[in-house]
Design a protein around this motif. Structure first.
Motif, short mmCIF file in Angstrom:
data_model
loop_
_atom_site.label_atom_id
_atom_site.label_comp_id
_atom_site.label_asym_id
_atom_site.label_seq_id
_atom_site.Cartn_x
_atom_site.Cartn_y
_atom_site.Cartn_z
N THR A 2 0.83 -1.19 0.00
CA THR A 2 0.00 0.00 0.00
C THR A 2 0.87 1.26 0.00
OG1 THR A 2 -0.10 0.01 2.41
CG2 THR A 2 -1.83 -1.20 1.23
N VAL A 3 0.26 2.39 -0.32
CA VAL A 3 1.01 3.64 -0.39
C VAL A 3 1.67 3.97 0.94
CG1 VAL A 3 0.78 6.15 -0.62
CG2 VAL A 3 -0.28 4.64 -2.31
N ASP A 4 0.93 3.80 2.04
CA ASP A 4 1.50 4.16 3.35
C ASP A 4 2.71 3.29 3.70
OD1 ASP A 4 -0.81 2.20 3.69
OD2 ASP A 4 0.11 2.05 5.66
N GLU A 5 2.76 2.06 3.19
CA GLU A 5 3.90 1.19 3.44
C GLU A 5 5.12 1.59 2.62
OE1 GLU A 5 1.68 -3.03 4.52
OE2 GLU A 5 1.91 -2.47 2.42
N ARG A 6 4.91 2.44 1.61
CA ARG A 6 6.00 2.85 0.74
C ARG A 6 6.64 4.17 1.18
NH1 ARG A 6 3.75 1.88 -5.35
NH2 ARG A 6 5.88 2.52 -5.85
N ILE A 7 6.11 4.76 2.24
CA ILE A 7 6.65 6.02 2.75
C ILE A 7 7.47 5.75 4.00
CG2 ILE A 7 6.09 8.29 3.70
CD1 ILE A 7 3.57 8.27 1.96
N ILE A 8 8.75 6.12 3.94
CA ILE A 8 9.67 5.97 5.06
C ILE A 8 9.86 7.33 5.70
CG2 ILE A 8 11.98 5.25 5.77
CD1 ILE A 8 12.10 3.53 3.21
N VAL A 9 9.65 7.40 7.00
CA VAL A 9 9.78 8.68 7.72
C VAL A 9 11.08 8.67 8.53
CG1 VAL A 9 8.73 10.25 9.39
CG2 VAL A 9 7.28 8.93 7.82
N PRO A 10 11.93 9.68 8.34
CA PRO A 10 13.20 9.73 9.07
C PRO A 10 13.02 10.15 10.53
CG PRO A 10 13.30 11.01 7.03
CD PRO A 10 11.86 10.72 7.32
N LEU A 11 13.76 9.48 11.40
CA LEU A 11 13.83 9.90 12.80
C LEU A 11 15.06 10.79 12.96
CD1 LEU A 11 12.88 6.55 14.56
CD2 LEU A 11 11.58 8.69 14.64
#
Length: 241
Positions: A2-11
């Motif tokens: 899914t689209v949300d699984e393809r977005i990586i958010v940096p910490l």
């Protein structure tokens, strides 16, 4: 996927407490990036905390060293259950192959899935003029990025890190399952900050990106969860049209 699984958010925060506060603020985010600042601050503790929360982990330390050292670092990272690891393509084919062998051995040793290893082609903070004038690379930036991507593929790596502006060209020369991780992704309503070669999330996915690394448009937003949901909605609409 899914689209949300393809977005990586940096910490991209300096402490374990700040990182976990951000993770708790964005429960819908499944894939997190741990970079140099946070890993130097916390060490493996952040990895353990994210694994306990059943999150996927992108260890973005961009290993660049002699082959034996890169193999050892990748072996240790794989044994921690990391999902995605960056190394520098400029380390050369032997180092890339050793890194891939390292993750296979490290994962097998503890019975976890083998992480994906992706090679950095050209940092998205580097403009074409800098590649030529400062680094003295004789190739145009898109050609150099393609050369690094082909080297990664020939070395057995899962994929590369590239600007979304190069994603379309790389897709024409590489298999569909070759992973393209794209930082330098900014919605039209966000600032570019220090990124030089940017594209909107929807455009990047349409160009062939596998994963998008999106930081400040989400984490610095007044309402991070709403910003994440807005990006997912924009990408879903663009991909379905």
């Amino acid at each position: 996927m899914t689209v949300d699984e393809r977005i990586i958010v940096p910490l991209d925060v300096p402490s374990l407490s700040a990182a976990l506060a951000l993770v708790d603020q964005l429960p819908q985010v499944s894939f997190w990036k741990v970079g140099l600042e946070l890993f130097v601050s916390t060490g493996p503790a952040i990895v353990q905390e994210l694994k306990a929360r059943q999150k996927r982990i992108f260890l973005d330390l961009k290993f660049h060293d002699i082959p034996n050292t890169m193999a050892g670092a990748c072996r240790m990272a794989a044994a921690q259950g990391i999902d995605l690891i960056t190394i520098h393509g400029a380390a050369g084919k032997t180092a890339l192959m050793e890194a891939q062998a390292g993750v296979i051995a490290g994962a097998a040793g503890v019975g976890v899935p083998t992480p994906m290893v992706v090679a950095v082609t050209v940092l998205t903070s580097i403009a074409p003029q800098a590649l030529s004038l400062e680094l003295k690379i004789p190739l145009d930036l898109p050609d150099y990025a393609l050369q690094m991507a082909l080297l990664a593929k020939d070395s057995g790596l899962a994929g590369v890190v590239c600007s979304p502006q190069e994603a379309g060209q790389l897709r024409r020369f590489l298999p569909a399952d070759f992973v393209l991780v794209c930082p330098g992704v900014r919605p039209t309503w966000a600032n570019a900050n220090d990124q030089q070669r940017t594209m909107t999330p929807a455009q990047a996915l349409q160009a062939g990106a596998t994963y998008l690394v999106i930081g400040r448009p989400i984490t610095a937003a007044p309402e991070p969860a709403a910003a994440f949901d807005r990006i997912c909605a924009e990408c879903s609409t663009a991909l379905s049209s």
